[in-house]
Design a protein around this motif. Structure first.
Motif, short mmCIF file in Angstrom:
data_model
loop_
_atom_site.label_atom_id
_atom_site.label_comp_id
_atom_site.label_asym_id
_atom_site.label_seq_id
_atom_site.Cartn_x
_atom_site.Cartn_y
_atom_site.Cartn_z
N TYR A 18 22.17 45.31 48.38
CA TYR A 18 22.30 44.98 46.97
C TYR A 18 22.67 46.19 46.12
CZ TYR A 18 20.91 43.12 42.41
OH TYR A 18 20.88 42.71 41.12
N ILE A 72 30.29 47.55 42.10
CA ILE A 72 30.78 46.64 41.06
C ILE A 72 30.75 47.33 39.70
CG2 ILE A 72 30.25 44.52 39.77
CD1 ILE A 72 29.25 43.30 42.38
N SER A 117 34.18 48.07 37.86
CA SER A 117 34.48 47.30 36.65
C SER A 117 34.63 48.21 35.43
CB SER A 117 33.38 46.25 36.41
OG SER A 117 32.15 46.87 36.19
N ASN A 171 28.70 38.29 37.93
CA ASN A 171 27.29 38.71 37.87
C ASN A 171 26.64 38.28 36.58
OD1 ASN A 171 26.31 40.02 40.06
ND2 ASN A 171 27.01 42.04 39.46
N ARG A 172 27.35 38.53 35.49
CA ARG A 172 26.65 38.44 34.21
C ARG A 172 26.86 37.10 33.52
NH1 ARG A 172 29.64 39.94 29.35
NH2 ARG A 172 31.82 39.82 29.89
N GLU A 201 25.38 34.99 28.99
CA GLU A 201 25.16 36.17 29.81
C GLU A 201 23.75 36.09 30.38
OE1 GLU A 201 27.11 40.39 28.78
OE2 GLU A 201 25.30 39.93 27.67
N VAL A 202 23.63 36.43 31.65
CA VAL A 202 22.29 36.47 32.25
C VAL A 202 22.03 37.86 32.78
CG1 VAL A 202 22.29 34.05 32.95
CG2 VAL A 202 23.18 35.78 34.51
N ASN A 203 20.77 38.19 32.94
CA ASN A 203 20.47 39.48 33.56
C ASN A 203 20.27 39.27 35.06
OD1 ASN A 203 17.92 38.49 33.99
ND2 ASN A 203 16.91 39.81 32.51
N ALA A 204 19.89 40.37 35.74
CA ALA A 204 19.82 40.32 37.20
C ALA A 204 18.81 39.28 37.68
CB ALA A 204 19.46 41.69 37.75
N TYR A 205 17.88 38.88 36.81
CA TYR A 205 16.87 37.92 37.22
C TYR A 205 17.22 36.51 36.81
CZ TYR A 205 14.86 42.50 37.39
OH TYR A 205 14.69 43.82 37.64
N ILE A 236 20.47 35.84 28.40
CA ILE A 236 20.34 36.87 27.38
C ILE A 236 20.97 36.40 26.07
CG2 ILE A 236 20.83 39.27 26.76
CD1 ILE A 236 18.84 38.96 29.07
N LEU A 240 22.18 44.66 31.90
CA LEU A 240 21.59 43.42 32.38
C LEU A 240 20.77 43.63 33.65
CD1 LEU A 240 24.65 41.14 31.70
CD2 LEU A 240 22.56 41.27 30.37
N GLU A 241 20.49 44.90 33.93
CA GLU A 241 19.57 45.26 35.00
C GLU A 241 20.03 44.89 36.40
OE1 GLU A 241 15.46 44.34 33.85
OE2 GLU A 241 16.23 44.36 31.81
N PHE A 242 21.35 44.88 36.59
CA PHE A 242 21.83 44.67 37.95
C PHE A 242 21.74 45.97 38.73
CE2 PHE A 242 23.77 41.11 35.80
CZ PHE A 242 23.52 40.09 36.70
N SER A 258 31.87 41.66 38.29
CA SER A 258 30.89 42.00 37.25
C SER A 258 30.69 40.82 36.31
CB SER A 258 31.37 43.24 36.51
OG SER A 258 30.95 43.24 35.19
N LYS A 291 33.58 50.54 29.90
CA LYS A 291 33.25 49.42 29.03
C LYS A 291 32.76 49.87 27.68
CE LYS A 291 32.09 46.38 32.88
NZ LYS A 291 31.00 45.84 33.70
N GLN A 317 26.46 45.88 33.73
CA GLN A 317 25.70 46.00 34.97
C GLN A 317 24.37 46.73 34.73
OE1 GLN A 317 27.14 43.80 37.39
NE2 GLN A 317 26.87 45.49 38.80
#
Lengths: 659, 374
Positions: free
Chosen positions: B232, B239, B243, A56-57, A225-229, A233, B259-261, A53, B249, B256
């Motif tokens: 995906y 995840i 997590s 990911n972020r 921190e980044v988002n899914a794209y 952020i 942040l639009e995962f 996670s 959290k 998740q």
């Protein structure tokens, strides 16, 4: 119907309940299956998924390391950092590269050429690698980009560090220059590879390259921190990098600048050294070029111009240029001959001019002076630079004994060690010739070796060191261009020299060797002579050469004892002189440039209490006395005028290091 | 019998109110509140479109459910087939004039709401079967005629929903129907044979599926094969849940989701988001709430004097369980991703409407538990 209905209703009820029970049991299994799965994901494998996670972020960005600066002896910054505004694009993160580029073209007024180069560059790299659209934006352009940023998705305005050399070409041959790290830099230097970021500037030549590891500094790290794209952020963490070390040189910028002026327009080299501390006060090679041109990649035309210049601005002549020392070697030949007892100071040789040259096995050996010098003593031979005398002295001495002396005084070896692409040069010997050329040594070669022609090849800095080691009374010194924090006072050094001299009398090689083993770092300033009087004799002869009438550099003398110096001229032939040419006796400006003699001058001063040694070379400058020696006159005045300041600075430094 | 039925008919409103199942009501309310918070989190901690309409829907449909509770169970029995036929009509309507979204034609525009008839079919099929088996005696259940008719009743809507295409909902409709068939006492051998037929024909069926449906099933077996494509969702969901850890959290802190995962985080993957923020403890708590709800429904069923109510409650309670199990197994990577909402929690008006109608009928079964239906 009702009765049987009740009966069948009972049966039906039973069926339903039985089936429900079976189903409920199945449900319980599934329920616990789900609970088990939750447990395994959230409890057993929590760490693994937490890492995933975070991966990911969180993204890490390495910031460019801040390069260490260079300062001169007085702490003046001679290579510093600039804030540079750049525009980066990561093609992978751009929706439509073409549109973006066209938009940027409008905003920044990019040329079509530049655009094409960008597209070419983009096609040659991986889509996730940063493309530097503009390396050096003005503040206006940078603010404009920031203003339009919302419509330029994928474009990133970046603040980075650039290099600036405020004294332009003055220090080029000492510091070198920086430019974008090449593939070769990344492959050969681990440190660069480790700290590389897009657009990183690394040293390409000179000290910038040699001291890369100390200069480069460490990367700052930005975690965000980044988002899914992949959109940033917010920033989570920021670790500032450590700036590279500031390197202090022994060079005095004012003198360095002055040497630049003195050589202006001519190819040549000037080096000045403290004869006790070995500190290089100035070291210049002319012509030079502006290192700032290389920061963003030099334009092709300018590069061509520099590369094709017949005066060879790219060559650091002081350490990498090899020249015949000419007559500047004569004091050393004299010393060697005296030390080896092959001649006495009373030896007289008759120089009879071009009509009666010295003949050996059918070869003629001329003195430079057409009419001849007449009967010469050693002192006069040095003073008037009589070739005939030194043919004789060299013949008596032999090449191998001269070899030993020359090596001891620093010829045939690098002076500063690993910092520059230094040439060792050649000090010939019978053994050397056998190995390098595969031939036996001829006596005639010994003769021309005695006047600094033939196989012998030296760099200007080697001659400077040689002169310094003669001038300090014949002691080994330790040349340096990087300021050494373990400063010794001149008094300490002189004491050590005295100690070395006394030890010399006891002379036990074994003893001093073991002593050296134990005191490896201790500077011992070993005596390079057998008899101190011989050194004194040679220095005196050099004094006469400059300050007495008939001396070769008499016209450049300074009478004021404060500035009075002693030196030896040299005029090195670059080709063998034919009989016809000798007959013609052309003036320097009548000979084609490439065939003119190199003008040399080595000197030390002030004579009464010497402190500085200089070596001056003017490539194809004609005679040493007419071209090189006058430069020394100006230079000594300038250097000695700054002596007080330098001593003050030294005291200040000593005081601070004592604490 | 007469006395009993008249008693029920004549009970006062106050008596009816008293006989509401308050434990069940309370459980529904808590789940509703939890779902509102989860929806609020999907909106990034602001009261925006999703959370707002979800809360409004919950309040409206919850109220509607209480109204339904007071409708006599007899009425539902009477209207059972009609309800099924109306929903079937809506399904046909949807396949003819429906709104297409995300490549599937499953909604009809009712001006004030976009209705998804397939969601209603999940409940209609149970009502229909409950009525069908209410009369049939055990001995007659396994007659050929009584096997063929229910199968037709089941297959017509399923094929309509599959052709939308909507694999997830059609599976859930099938499961809802099969549960009632099972409870009614249909011979085990039929289940055995049909599952055998299903397994054998599965490869052929798969070859008829749309490419994206095929991919989903194949990806389920190996999500890492295509981590940025079809796999995906599974990977990111695992995840997120993993997590979350023991206690999560924290509310509004699930990275998740925030942040639009997470894909479809307010519909099918709402549990993932909830589980990331509230962890194992929160997830178990939600599971327990659902368990209480299901137990209450089954208990009401077992106390019902009429078979319609019994069939319905058992059928509906089990169906709710299946929906939950399918949804959770899916987001936890135990089953392939097929569209299936989590009852009450997921965003979606039709699903909420169907669930609330079902719960209303269950409540009505409780209130009219002594009601006999001839």
């Amino acid at each position: 119907m009702i009765g049987s209905g009740e009966d069948s209703g009972f049966k039906k009820s039973n069926t339903i309940n039985r089936r429900m029970f079976i189903f409920a049991a199945a449900k319980a299994v599934v329920f616990f299956g789900i609970v088990g799965r939750l447990f395994s994901l959230q409890i057993s494998e929590n760490k693994k998924y937490l890492t995933l996670s975070d991966k990911n972020r969180l993204r890490e960005a390495r910031l460019p390391p801040v390069r260490g600066e260079f300062v001169d002896y007085f702490g003046k910054r001679i290579a510093k950092n600039l804030t540079v505004y750049q525009l980066h694009v990561v093609p992978e993160q751009v929706e439509d590269f073409k549109t973006l580029i066209v938009r940027l073209k409008d905003i920044l007024n990019l040329s079509n050429n530049h655009l094409q180069e960008l597209i070419k560059k983009k096609n040659n790299q991986k889509p996730w690698e940063t493309l530097i659209v503009s390396e050096n934006l003005t503040w206006d352009e940078f603010s404009k980009i920031n203003f339009y940023l919302h419509e330029l998705s994928g474009a990133r305005p970046v603040l980075t560090v650039g290099r600036n050399y405020p004294y332009n070409e003055t220090y080029t041959h000492v510091l070198g220059y920086v430019s974008e790290a090449s593939v070769e830099d990344l492959v050969t230097n681990e440190t660069i590879k480790e700290r590389n970021v897009p657009g990183l500037r690394v040293g390409k030549t000179g000290l910038e390259k040699a001291l890369e590891k100390e200069l480069i500094g460490t990367n700052g790290v930005q975690r965000f921190e980044v988002n899914a794209y992949g959109k940033r952020i917010n920033q989570i963490d920021f670790k500032e990098g450590e700036q590279g070390k500031t390197i202090k040189l022994t060079i005095d910028t004012e003198i360095q600048k002055y040497t630049q002026e003195l050589l202006n327009g001519r190819a040549g080299s000037i080096s000045i050294m403290d004869i006790y501390t070995g500190e290089i006060i100035a070291m210049n090679s002319s012509p030079s070029f502006d290192p700032n041109l290389f920061l963003y990649g030099i334009e092709k035309d300018k590069w061509k111009q520099i590369k094709k210049d017949p005066l060879k601005p790219l060559l650091n002549k002081t350490v990498s240029g090899l020249y015949s020392p000419g007559s500047t070697i004569k004091p050393l030949v004299a010393l060697s001959a005296l030390e080896n007892d092959v001649i006495t100071t009373n030896l007289k040789v008759n120089c009879r001019g071009h009509k009666h040259p010295l003949e050996l096995y059918g070869m003629k050996y001329h003195c430079w002076k057409k009419q001849g010098h007449g009967y010469m003593s050693l002192q006069n031979a040095i003073k008037q630079s009589c070739d005939t005398y030194f043919y004789e002295a060299a013949r008596l001495l032999g090449v191998d004994r001269l070899y030993k002396t020359a090596k001891k005084f620093g010829l045939g070896n690098v002076v500063l060690g690993e910092y520059f692409n230094e040439k060792k040069g050649v000090v010939p010997s019978t053994k050397w010739k056998k190995e390098a050329i595969g031939q036996n040594w001829y006596l005639g070669e010994t003769l021309i070796n005695g006047i600094g022609q033939g196989y012998i090849q030296t760099t200007p800095l080697q001659l400077c060191l040689m002169t310094a080691q003669l001038a300090n009374g014949g002691h080994k010194i330790y040349p340096k261009i990087i300021y050494d924090n373990n400063q010794e006072t001149i008094e300490t050094i002189k004491q050590k020299m005295k100690f070395a001299e006394e030890n010399k009398l006891k002379d036990s090689n074994l003893l001093s060797a073991t002593e050296k083993l134990f005191k490896k770092d201790e500077k011992t300033y070993d005596a390079l002579y057998r008899n101190k009087e011989n050194v004194k004799f040679v220095l005196d002869a050099m004094f006469r050469s400059t300050n007495e009438i008939y001396g070769t550099s008499f016209s450049s003398k300074i009478e004021d004892p404060k500035y009075q110096f002693a030196g030896k001229t040299g005029t090195a032939q670059v080709k063998r002189i034919t009989e016809e040419e000798r007959e013609l006796d052309l003036k320097t400006n009548q000979i084609p440039y490439k065939e003119r003699d190199h003008a040399w001058y080595v000197a030390f001063g002030p004579y009464k209490n010497p402190r500085y040694a200089v070596s001056i070379l003017v490539e194809h400058g004609g005679s040493g006395s007419s071209t090189a020696a006058p430069i020394a006159k100006k230079l000594f005045k300038f250097v000695i005028d700054r002596h007080e300041l330098r001593e003050k600075e030294k005291k200040k430094n000593l005081a601070t290091t004592d604490i | 019998m007469f006395i009993q039925s008249s008693l029920s008919d004549k009970s006062t409103f106050f008596q009816k109110l008293r006989s509401l199942d308050y434990i069940m009501l309370f459980t529904i309310l808590i789940i509703g509140i939890i779902s509102s918070f989860a929806m609020y989190s999907t909106d990034g901690g602001e009261l925006r479109y999703h959370s707002e309409s979800h809360i409004i829907r919950f309040v409206v449909f919850f109220t509607m459910m209480i109204f339904i509770s007071f409708i006599n169970i007899k009425t539902w029995h009477t209207l059972g087939y009609l309800f099924y036929i109306i929903v079937l009509g809506l399904l046909v309507w949807a396949s003819l004039f429906g709104i297409t979204a995300q490549g599937s034609q499953r909604w009809i525009d009712l001006y004030f709401i976009n209705l998804q008839p397939s969601e209603l079919m999940k409940i209609a099929i149970i009502i229909c079967f409950a009525k069908y088996y209410h009369r049939i005696q055990v001995a007659n259940v396994n007659r050929v005629r009584n096997i063929i008719i229910p199968i037709l009743i089941l297959i017509i809507p399923i094929s309509l929903v599959i052709s939308q295409p909507d694999l997830g909902t059609s599976i859930l409709i099938a499961l809802s129907g099969i549960i009632v068939l099972w409870l009614a006492g249909v011979n085990i051998k039929y289940f055995f044979y049909s599952s055998l037929v299903f397994i054998i024909s599965a490869p052929f069926v798969i070859s008829f599926l749309k490419p994206y449906q095929k991919l989903r099933i194949l990806t389920f077996f190996d999500p890492d094969k295509d981590p940025l494509g079809a796999g995906y969702q599974i990977i990111q969901s695992k995840i997120a849940v993993g997590s979350g850890g023991l206690t999560g959290k924290g509310f509004l802190k699930g990275t998740q989701g925030y942040l639009e995962f997470l894909p479809e985080k307010h519909t099918d993957f709402i549990f993932t988001l909830f589980s990331e923020e509230f962890g194992f403890v929160g997830s178990i708590l939600l599971l327990i709430l659902y368990a209480i709800l299901i137990f209450r429904i089954l208990r009401i069923g077992s106390l019902s004097r009429n078979f319609f109510g019994k069939f319905f409650c058992f059928g509906f309670g089990s169906a709710i369980f299946v929906y939950i199990a399918v949804n959770m197994s899916m987001v936890l990577g135990l089953l392939p991703i097929v569209g299936s909402p989590l009852p009450i929690m997921s965003y979606g008006g039709s699903s909420m409407l169907a669930t609330m109608i079902g719960l209303g009928i269950v409540m009505s079964t409780k209130i009219y538990s002594r009601q006999l239906i001839s």
